[in-house]
Scaffold this motif. Structure first.
Motif, short mmCIF file in Angstrom:
data_model
loop_
_atom_site.label_atom_id
_atom_site.label_comp_id
_atom_site.label_asym_id
_atom_site.label_seq_id
_atom_site.Cartn_x
_atom_site.Cartn_y
_atom_site.Cartn_z
N ILE A 192 43.87 45.72 16.67
CA ILE A 192 42.96 44.61 16.39
C ILE A 192 42.31 44.12 17.68
O ILE A 192 43.00 43.92 18.69
CB ILE A 192 43.70 43.43 15.73
CG1 ILE A 192 44.34 43.87 14.41
CG2 ILE A 192 42.75 42.27 15.47
CD1 ILE A 192 45.20 42.80 13.77
N LEU A 193 40.98 43.92 17.61
CA LEU A 193 40.26 43.17 18.64
C LEU A 193 39.89 41.84 18.00
O LEU A 193 39.01 41.79 17.13
CB LEU A 193 39.00 43.92 19.08
CG LEU A 193 39.19 45.21 19.88
CD1 LEU A 193 37.84 45.84 20.20
CD2 LEU A 193 39.96 44.94 21.16
N PRO A 194 40.56 40.74 18.36
CA PRO A 194 40.34 39.46 17.67
C PRO A 194 38.90 38.98 17.83
O PRO A 194 38.41 38.81 18.95
CB PRO A 194 41.31 38.51 18.38
CG PRO A 194 42.31 39.39 19.06
CD PRO A 194 41.57 40.64 19.41
N ALA A 195 38.22 38.76 16.71
CA ALA A 195 36.84 38.29 16.75
C ALA A 195 36.54 37.36 15.58
O ALA A 195 35.39 37.20 15.20
CB ALA A 195 35.87 39.47 16.75
N GLY A 196 37.59 36.77 15.02
CA GLY A 196 37.41 35.88 13.88
C GLY A 196 37.38 34.42 14.29
O GLY A 196 37.32 34.09 15.47
N LYS A 252 39.01 42.21 27.00
CA LYS A 252 39.46 43.38 27.76
C LYS A 252 40.95 43.62 27.61
O LYS A 252 41.40 44.76 27.44
CB LYS A 252 39.08 43.23 29.24
CG LYS A 252 37.60 43.42 29.51
CD LYS A 252 37.30 43.44 31.00
CE LYS A 252 35.82 43.72 31.25
NZ LYS A 252 35.52 43.76 32.70
N ARG A 253 41.72 42.54 27.66
CA ARG A 253 43.17 42.69 27.53
C ARG A 253 43.53 43.17 26.11
O ARG A 253 44.39 44.04 25.94
CB ARG A 253 43.86 41.35 27.83
CG ARG A 253 45.37 41.40 27.73
CD ARG A 253 45.98 42.35 28.74
NE ARG A 253 47.41 42.49 28.53
CZ ARG A 253 48.05 43.65 28.48
NH1 ARG A 253 47.39 44.79 28.62
NH2 ARG A 253 49.35 43.69 28.28
N ALA A 254 42.85 42.61 25.10
CA ALA A 254 43.10 43.03 23.73
C ALA A 254 42.74 44.51 23.53
O ALA A 254 43.44 45.24 22.81
CB ALA A 254 42.31 42.16 22.76
N LEU A 255 41.66 44.96 24.18
CA LEU A 255 41.24 46.36 24.07
C LEU A 255 42.27 47.28 24.73
O LEU A 255 42.61 48.34 24.19
CB LEU A 255 39.87 46.54 24.71
CG LEU A 255 39.25 47.94 24.66
CD1 LEU A 255 39.20 48.45 23.23
CD2 LEU A 255 37.84 47.91 25.27
N GLU A 256 42.78 46.88 25.88
CA GLU A 256 43.84 47.66 26.54
C GLU A 256 45.05 47.82 25.63
O GLU A 256 45.61 48.92 25.49
CB GLU A 256 44.26 46.97 27.84
CG GLU A 256 43.24 47.04 28.96
CD GLU A 256 43.71 46.27 30.19
OE1 GLU A 256 44.79 45.64 30.12
OE2 GLU A 256 43.00 46.29 31.21
N ILE A 257 45.46 46.72 25.00
CA ILE A 257 46.62 46.75 24.11
C ILE A 257 46.34 47.66 22.91
O ILE A 257 47.18 48.48 22.53
CB ILE A 257 46.96 45.32 23.64
CG1 ILE A 257 47.49 44.50 24.81
CG2 ILE A 257 47.98 45.34 22.50
CD1 ILE A 257 47.54 43.01 24.56
#
Length: 298
Positions: free
Chosen positions: A92-96, A112-117
């Motif tokens: 998930i990339l949080p965008a809500g 960026k951190r969410a994308l790495e995870i």
């Protein structure tokens, strides 16, 4: 690894123009960082609710190994049957507007951190809530939160401040409703309530915690019954709300179980923030270890 990014351009603060920029941002991020040389990205920007067949075809024909959803809890919820059917790893990339489920997976809002995870971390198999045969993965419920979900779904402008304004305006107009809650065959609660929340995760979104601790993979759910705050308990209730720990509102009841039946005439429900109308009795169950989601394991 072939990764398909599914982007909802209508989630939270996004729009079609921003969605294009997100595709460019992800492509550049992967291309410029040698750590992600193993990733071959593909993209699908959602254009309508009828996109699922196209996405399934792309997953199968291009041998996609991981799907990453850029959206909020509602977007994730809409893809649960797909994830369950194909058993595909999902990040998930949080965008809500709230991103409660992403937070339950310990995924930060930082892009960026969410994308790495999403690209590097392993998955855990999370449980599913089943509410009158509809499935959810985070928090479901009725009462004030159900009413807010119905009204919020109609707003053009989303985000934290519209949500808070709507919550406050609904709270002052809301009348407590009567309900009986039966958990694992035994009566757990009977009386009036402000909210009855069924929690697989522990957060509505924006940091507002509804349950003190609800691991996503423990095979049980938590039922939180919140009363309408009395004048006598106003200060402690305000402190609980200000501290974003709603379960600390005075008089709150907390139960755990694997099956639940709720008898109430109140019809406004939500599942992962998506509005539903249910009529009594409402039956809730749990499907253990159902879906593989990427989790930020620390």
């Amino acid at each position: 690894m072939k990764v398909l990014f599914i982007i909802n351009p209508y989630s939270g603060h996004l729009n079609p123009e921003k969605a294009v920029k997100i595709v460019e941002k992800i492509t550049r991020f992967i291309r410029e960082d040698i750590r992600f040389s193993f990733v071959t990205p593909a993209f699908h920007v959602i254009s309508s609710r009828n996109d699922l067949p196209q996405i399934v075809e792309k997953v199968i024909s291009e041998n996609v190994q991981r799907v990453i959803i850029c959206g909020g809890d509602g977007t994730v919820n809409s893809f649960l049957p797909f994830i369950r059917q194909y058993g595909i790893e999902t990040g998930i990339l949080p965008a809500g507007s709230g991103n409660g489920f992403a937070h339950a997976l310990n995924i930060p809002d930082n892009f960026k951190r969410a994308l790495e995870i999403a690209l590097t971390q392993k998955t855990i198999y999370v449980d599913l809530l089943e509410v009158n045969k509809f499935i959810g993965v985070n928090v479901s419920g009725c009462g004030l939160d159900g009413l807010i979900a119905h009204k919020f779904n109609k707003l053009r402008r989303r985000g934290f401040f519209p949500y808070i304004y709507l919550t406050i305006s609904c709270l002052f107009k809301f009348n407590p409703f009567n309900a009986k809650v039966i958990i694992d065959g035994r009566k757990a609660f009977e009386g009036s309530a402000l909210i009855i929340a069924i929690c697989n995760g522990n957060e509505y979104g924006n940091g507002f915690k509804i349950s003190p601790a609800s691991p996503l993979d423990d095979g049980i759910f938590t039922v939180v019954v919140i009363p309408y705050p009395s004048i006598k308990n106003a200060i402690t209730s305000i402190n609980a709300i200000a501290g974003k720990e709603l379960f600390r509102i005075k008089g709150t009841h907390i139960f755990e179980g694997v099956s639940c039946e709720i008898e109430t005439t109140y019809p406004f429900w939500h599942i992962d923030g998506e509005p539903h109308i249910f009529h009594s009795p409402v039956k809730v169950g749990i499907i253990k270890n159902a879906l593989p989601f990427v989790c930020n394991i620390t």
